[in-house]
Design an enzyme around this catalytic site. Structure first.
Site, PDB file in Angstrom:
ATOM      1  N   ARG A  18       0.801  -1.229   0.000  1.00 23.54           N
ATOM      2  CA  ARG A  18       0.000   0.000   0.000  1.00 23.54           C
ATOM      3  C   ARG A  18       0.839   1.287   0.000  1.00 23.54           C
ATOM      4  O   ARG A  18       0.524   2.225  -0.727  1.00 23.54           O
ATOM      5  CB  ARG A  18      -0.999   0.013   1.166  1.00 23.54           C
ATOM      6  N   CYS A  45      14.673  -5.362  -3.956  1.00 23.92           N
ATOM      7  CA  CYS A  45      15.557  -4.581  -4.824  1.00 23.92           C
ATOM      8  C   CYS A  45      14.786  -3.584  -5.676  1.00 23.92           C
ATOM      9  O   CYS A  45      14.724  -3.716  -6.910  1.00 23.92           O
ATOM     10  CB  CYS A  45      16.340  -5.531  -5.712  1.00 23.92           C
ATOM     11  N   GLU A  46      14.183  -2.624  -5.048  1.00 32.30           N
ATOM     12  CA  GLU A  46      13.514  -1.527  -5.752  1.00 32.30           C
ATOM     13  C   GLU A  46      13.559  -0.316  -4.836  1.00 32.30           C
ATOM     14  O   GLU A  46      13.333  -0.457  -3.615  1.00 32.30           O
ATOM     15  CB  GLU A  46      12.032  -1.853  -5.997  1.00 32.30           C
TER      16      GLU A  46
END
Ligand code: LLP
Length: 427
Positions: free
Chosen positions: A312, A355-356
């Site tokens: 969210r 990994c972002e």
């Protein structure tokens, strides 16, 4: 109101210290409070009691079978939006008469399944769907009960990704052509158009859109009846907001005040499809700090819950309160106002291992000092938390625990690495 509170500088869920749950079940961990769930369901049942509503808990919000079962045991029906959710609702122990089936893209297979188990009503969202449903009903020798879902073309009222009743979204029948569509099936004996449905968006923090929605609904019901459709039910969907930051959400009574008189005026029965209102504040996500790090002028708290556990914040820029489970002394509980200066706190980005750079639970969030191994609680995570969790980065999904007073039980085990590869065809 919820049953998460700090006692002796330690967060408790009902009568159980959250640190004990983390120790026993590991992290990341969803913890739900049964009392809170039932309290919120009861609030809705009481607020709308004058019209004896069928409250259909919206399975998409949190479909855990144990939670659905609890809902069923306390009188709730279900709003489902796919064959999979229908399967869950039936498994939770209700029969078709307490299930309404929503969604813009129901397939023939889903129609057949739902007709077979006798769902109360299909919320139909397009002319094409209406005719497809009629054909399937004919082929299995049944009559399908239908609520036409109208898109009432209201002004924007919530996040653009979850506002379903502004003109031009994919949802519902356009208010300008719904009567034409209804006229087109006035003689179709396989369809019984007996309801009007609308779901305005989610979350909604004011009763005003419901006021505007029911006003438009009353006019339509009158016209649909004149076409010969026996409209008996108004389904006002879900959307009732909850407290994410502070006490920003109206009570159930405020929504009832505008909906109940309209239902009485129309001489209809009421169906509601609440999800977030029931389960949102009944759940927290517990995580453990792995590292802290300062970089590029920012403080990072790297903990073991990530966007795959709770999407969210990055998907909707949504705000969830976060606070240590056992805060350092002098910081007894989360503040009422996170915007205010809190002496001794610093602003952090609370991030996960995925990994972002979009992997965060909060940005610029004031928190007391935390260290590796400390536990954090992310609040109001019961709705659309686990329901939207994924295995991105091959992360096993979190475990879920249900607390009832002093008791607690695992209601979904933590996934294993084997679970991750099980559905893949053997290599
Ligand atoms: N009925 C229909 C037809 C719906 O589409 C929805 C939610 C509900 C009922 C339940 O709404 P509630 O009472 O929970 O507000 N993932 C987003 C919310 C998406 C809502 C989708 N539809 C979020 O995390 O905010």
């Amino acid at each position: 109101m919820d049953h998460f509170h700090y006692k002796n500088d330690l967060l408790n869920c009902e009568d159980v210290p959250v640190s004990e749950l983390a120790k026993q079940y590991g992290t990341p961990l969803y913890v739900y409070s049964q009392r809170t769930l039932l309290h919120h369901l009861a609030q809705l049942q009481r607020a709308f009691a004058a019209v004896d509503p069928l409250i259909c808990y919206s399975v998409k919000t949190n479909g855990n079978l144990h939670i659905c079962k609890l809902m069923a045991e306390h009188g709730s029906g279900f709003d489902v939006t796919s064959g999979g959710e229908l399967y869950r609702a039936l498994k939770a122990g209700v029969t078709g008469e307490k299930i309404v089936f929503a969604g813009v893209g129901k397939t023939a297979a889903e129609f057949r399944y739902a007709l077979e188990v006798g769902v109360k009503m299909f919320n139909v969202e397009s002319d094409a769907e209406l005719h497809a449903l009629g054909e399937v009903a004919g082929s299995v020798g049944k009559v399908a009960s239908v609520a036409l879902r109208v898109n009432p073309a209201l002004p924007p009222k919530t996040h653009v990704k979850t506002d379903t009743s502004v003109k031009g979204t994919k949802f519902g029948l356009d208010i300008d052509s719904i009567l034409e569509v209804a006229q087109g099936v006035a003689d179709n004996r396989k369809l019984r158009v007996c309801g009007l449905h609308m779901h305005l968006g989610s979350p909604i923090l004011s009763a005003q859109p419901y006021r505007e929605g029911v006003e438009k609904g009353l006019v339509l019901i009158d016209r649909l009846r004149k076409q010969g459709h026996p409209i008996e039910t108004i389904n006002m969907g879900g959307g009732f907001g909850i407290h994410y930051r502070k006490q920003e959400a109206p009570p159930a009574d405020a929504f009832a005040e505008v909906i109940v008189p309209a239902v009485k005026q129309a001489g209809c029965k009421l169906v509601l499809e609440p999800g977030r209102f029931i389960v949102g504040n009944a759940g927290i996500l517990v995580s453990r700090v792995i590292y802290t790090k300062d970089s590029g002028g920012r403080h990072f708290i790297i903990q073991d819950a990530a966007m795959n556990d709770l999407i969210r914040p990055t998907l909707y820029d949504s705000f969830h309160r976060i606070w240590p489970v056992a805060p350092a002394s002098g910081f007894p509980a989360p503040p009422d106002d996170y915007e205010a200066e809190i002496p001794g706190t610093v602003k952090n980005d609370v991030v996960g291992p995925v990994c972002e750079s979009g992997d965060f639970l909060a940005k610029d969030r004031r928190l007391p000092p935390v260290q590796p191994d400390d536990l954090l609680a992310t609040f109001s995570a019961g709705a659309y938390g686990m329901a939207m969790a994924s295995n991105y980065n091959s992360r096993p999904r979190a475990a879920e625990v249900l607390v009832d007073g002093k008791n607690h039980r695992l209601i979904r085990r933590r996934e294993t690495f084997e679970d991750l590869v099980r559905p893949e065809i053997e290599v």
